[in-house]
Write a protein that holds these residues in place. Structure first.
Motif, short mmCIF file in Angstrom:
data_model
loop_
_atom_site.label_atom_id
_atom_site.label_comp_id
_atom_site.label_asym_id
_atom_site.label_seq_id
_atom_site.Cartn_x
_atom_site.Cartn_y
_atom_site.Cartn_z
N VAL A 1 17.12 -12.50 -63.64
CA VAL A 1 16.12 -12.54 -62.58
C VAL A 1 16.40 -13.72 -61.66
CG1 VAL A 1 13.65 -12.67 -62.04
CG2 VAL A 1 14.41 -11.54 -64.13
N GLY A 2 16.25 -13.48 -60.35
CA GLY A 2 16.38 -14.54 -59.37
C GLY A 2 15.14 -14.62 -58.51
N ALA A 3 14.88 -15.79 -57.94
CA ALA A 3 13.70 -15.99 -57.11
C ALA A 3 14.03 -16.91 -55.94
CB ALA A 3 12.55 -16.59 -57.92
N VAL A 4 13.44 -16.62 -54.78
CA VAL A 4 13.59 -17.44 -53.58
C VAL A 4 12.20 -17.68 -53.01
CG1 VAL A 4 14.49 -17.55 -51.23
CG2 VAL A 4 15.90 -16.58 -53.06
N LEU A 5 11.89 -18.92 -52.65
CA LEU A 5 10.62 -19.26 -52.01
C LEU A 5 10.84 -19.46 -50.52
CD1 LEU A 5 9.01 -21.77 -54.56
CD2 LEU A 5 8.60 -19.32 -54.33
N LEU A 6 10.03 -18.79 -49.71
CA LEU A 6 10.10 -18.90 -48.26
C LEU A 6 8.88 -19.63 -47.71
CD1 LEU A 6 11.20 -15.25 -47.34
CD2 LEU A 6 12.67 -17.26 -47.64
N THR B 1 3.42 -20.37 -49.44
CA THR B 1 4.78 -19.82 -49.42
C THR B 1 4.78 -18.36 -49.85
OG1 THR B 1 5.23 -20.54 -51.68
CG2 THR B 1 5.84 -22.06 -49.89
N THR B 2 5.94 -17.71 -49.65
CA THR B 2 6.18 -16.35 -50.15
C THR B 2 7.23 -16.43 -51.23
OG1 THR B 2 5.62 -15.25 -48.07
CG2 THR B 2 7.08 -14.07 -49.56
N ALA B 3 6.94 -15.87 -52.39
CA ALA B 3 7.91 -15.81 -53.48
C ALA B 3 8.59 -14.45 -53.46
CB ALA B 3 7.21 -16.03 -54.82
N VAL B 4 9.91 -14.45 -53.36
CA VAL B 4 10.71 -13.22 -53.38
C VAL B 4 11.44 -13.18 -54.71
CG1 VAL B 4 12.53 -11.91 -52.24
CG2 VAL B 4 10.95 -13.31 -50.88
N VAL B 5 11.13 -12.16 -55.54
CA VAL B 5 11.60 -12.12 -56.93
C VAL B 5 12.19 -10.74 -57.23
CG1 VAL B 5 10.99 -12.71 -59.30
CG2 VAL B 5 9.59 -13.57 -57.43
N GLY C 1 9.30 -18.46 -42.77
CA GLY C 1 10.41 -17.63 -43.23
C GLY C 1 11.65 -18.38 -43.64
N ASP C 2 11.59 -19.70 -43.74
CA ASP C 2 12.75 -20.49 -44.15
C ASP C 2 12.80 -20.64 -45.66
OD1 ASP C 2 13.57 -21.04 -41.45
OD2 ASP C 2 11.95 -22.53 -41.33
N VAL C 3 14.00 -20.69 -46.22
CA VAL C 3 14.17 -20.88 -47.66
C VAL C 3 13.85 -22.33 -48.01
CG1 VAL C 3 15.79 -20.84 -49.59
CG2 VAL C 3 15.90 -19.06 -47.82
N VAL C 4 12.93 -22.53 -48.96
CA VAL C 4 12.57 -23.89 -49.37
C VAL C 4 12.92 -24.17 -50.82
CG1 VAL C 4 10.75 -24.11 -47.64
CG2 VAL C 4 10.20 -23.14 -49.88
N ALA C 5 13.17 -23.12 -51.62
CA ALA C 5 13.53 -23.34 -53.02
C ALA C 5 14.12 -22.06 -53.60
CB ALA C 5 12.32 -23.78 -53.84
N GLU C 6 14.93 -22.23 -54.63
CA GLU C 6 15.56 -21.10 -55.32
C GLU C 6 15.57 -21.36 -56.81
OE1 GLU C 6 18.94 -19.82 -51.98
OE2 GLU C 6 19.51 -21.05 -53.72
N GLY C 7 15.67 -20.28 -57.59
CA GLY C 7 15.79 -20.43 -59.03
C GLY C 7 16.25 -19.14 -59.66
N TRP C 8 16.73 -19.23 -60.88
CA TRP C 8 17.11 -18.04 -61.65
C TRP C 8 16.91 -18.31 -63.13
CZ3 TRP C 8 20.69 -21.37 -59.54
CH2 TRP C 8 21.65 -21.88 -60.40
N HIS C 9 16.78 -17.24 -63.88
CA HIS C 9 16.55 -17.38 -65.32
C HIS C 9 17.87 -17.65 -66.02
CE1 HIS C 9 14.64 -17.02 -69.11
NE2 HIS C 9 15.15 -15.85 -69.43
N ARG C 10 17.93 -18.76 -66.75
CA ARG C 10 19.17 -19.21 -67.36
C ARG C 10 19.32 -18.83 -68.83
NH1 ARG C 10 21.38 -23.51 -64.00
NH2 ARG C 10 20.00 -23.82 -62.19
N ASP D 1 16.45 -10.29 -46.72
CA ASP D 1 17.60 -11.19 -46.88
C ASP D 1 17.39 -12.10 -48.08
OD1 ASP D 1 18.88 -10.14 -44.67
OD2 ASP D 1 18.20 -11.72 -43.28
N ALA D 2 16.17 -12.57 -48.26
CA ALA D 2 15.87 -13.43 -49.41
C ALA D 2 16.02 -12.66 -50.71
CB ALA D 2 14.46 -14.00 -49.29
#
Length: 356
Positions: free
Chosen positions: A29-34, A70-74, A38-47, A9-10
């Motif tokens: 590129v997008g990234a989500v930190l869990l 944490t787990t980084a989902v990229v 398993g909860d989302v704690v941060a998000e980011g993307w390349h601008r 899902d992330a």
């Protein structure tokens, strides 16, 4: 360990974030930190070029030390090189990230190797998660990294019996409104649209990307016309918002090994990353024959035309054992028409690989 449902899902969320970034020389590129739960704690993307990569942008949302465990989902393997920014693999290690889940390997000669660097530092790494979705997003950038040229989509419309036009040369319209709307949407996503002078003189296309109400999309592809015959002064393409690039001679396809003589190298140097080859049989066949098609779009109408004007011409297939096989990615119904999206399979012959 395979990816968990929350990690998948992330990844879908990361792909959505990635689409916010600009297309161009750098990947979206997008990234989500869990959190460990398993909860989302941060998000980011390349601008864009020179800005923080997606992983670093996500880490910046947290207080120092808060990313530990944490787990980084990229969407793309974290990079392992220093360019305008530092290596993302090192940033994840320094932040104490315990696990990294990514979709697509980085094929770059200098930037790849992030997964190995992370594993060497004791980080758990899982690759290939939702890889097909990520490949669809990154296809043009991946082509540029692997082959050093723009990503090429070859499109044609045909009757059920494989004709591109009636015997008198008329071809508007073989397909219906839904198929034409789909074509215009894809034009708007391309950087350049390529036709031959035969199609230009027969159909007088505007080569613009238009919405169903006739208005122009904000982004318009560069019109590229190939062939020795001139472009009439009153041709509709002369009124295109962007200047026409006119080049003569199909030899432009056959010299990809010589960047100075290649059409695709010229387009690459002009900042073109996605090429949409739309007209007609001669040009489409030339790209396919040279092994320079990354995607094939065949719009098939339930009609019969007969006659001599085939959708494709000579492809350099002297015998059935030399046939050019395709992998079908999708089949979609658009009104009464069908759209088949396929990818040519790599072949051992140099003319089919299209590599420099």
């Amino acid at each position: 360990m395979t990816a968990t449902d929350r990690e998948r899902d992330a990844m879908r969320r990361a792909l959505s974030l990635a689409r916010r970034g600009p297309r161009g020389l750098n990947p979206q590129v997008g990234a989500v930190l869990l959190s460990p739960t398993g909860d989302v704690v941060a998000e980011g993307w390349h601008r864009g070029a020179g800005t923080a990569h997606a992983e670093v942008a996500a880490l910046a949302q947290l207080a120092p030390g808060a990313a530990a465990g944490t787990t980084a989902v990229v969407t793309l393997e974290p990079c392992n090189h220093t360019g305008r920014t530092g290596p993302c693999a090192e940033a994840l290690i320094a932040a104490g990230v315990a696990r990294v889940v990514y979709a697509v390997d980085d094929p770059g000669e200098r930037s790849s190797g992030g997964a190995e660097r992370l594993r060497a530092a004791g980080v758990d790494v899982e690759g290939g998660v939702l890889a097909d979705e990520a490949h669809a997003l990154l296809d043009s950038w991946l082509t540029a990294q692997r082959l050093g040229r723009p990503h090429v989509t070859v499109k044609w419309a045909q009757s059920l019996d494989g004709r591109a036009a009636a015997a008198d040369g008329t071809s508007q319209w073989i397909t219906g409104p839904a198929a034409r709307e789909d074509v215009h949407r894809r034009r708007a996503e391309a950087d350049a649209i390529v036709v031959g002078t035969g199609t230009l003189l027969a159909d007088d296309p505007a080569l613009t990307a238009r919405r169903p109400d006739g208005t122009l999309y904000d982004e318009q592809p560069m019109p590229v016309v190939l062939g020795a015959r001139g472009i009439p002064d009153d041709a509709r393409v002369r009124r295109h918002p962007r200047p026409v690039l006119h080049r003569a001679g199909n030899h432009l396809f056959d010299e990809w090994g010589d960047p100075d003589g290649s059409l695709l190298a010229e387009l690459r140097d002009l900042g073109v990353h996605r090429v949409f080859v739309e007209g007609g049989p001669t040009i489409a066949s030339a790209f396919l024959r040279a092994g320079l098609a990354d995607d094939v779009l065949a719009y098939i109408a339930p009609t019969l035309l007969g006659g001599p004007i085939l959708a494709l011409g000579e492809l350099g297939v002297p015998t059935i054992t030399a046939q050019r096989r395709l992998d079908v990615a999708s089949i979609e119904r658009l009104g009464d028409d069908l759209l088949i999206v396929a990818h040519p399979r790599p072949a051992s012959g140099p003319t089919q690989e299209g590599t420099p």
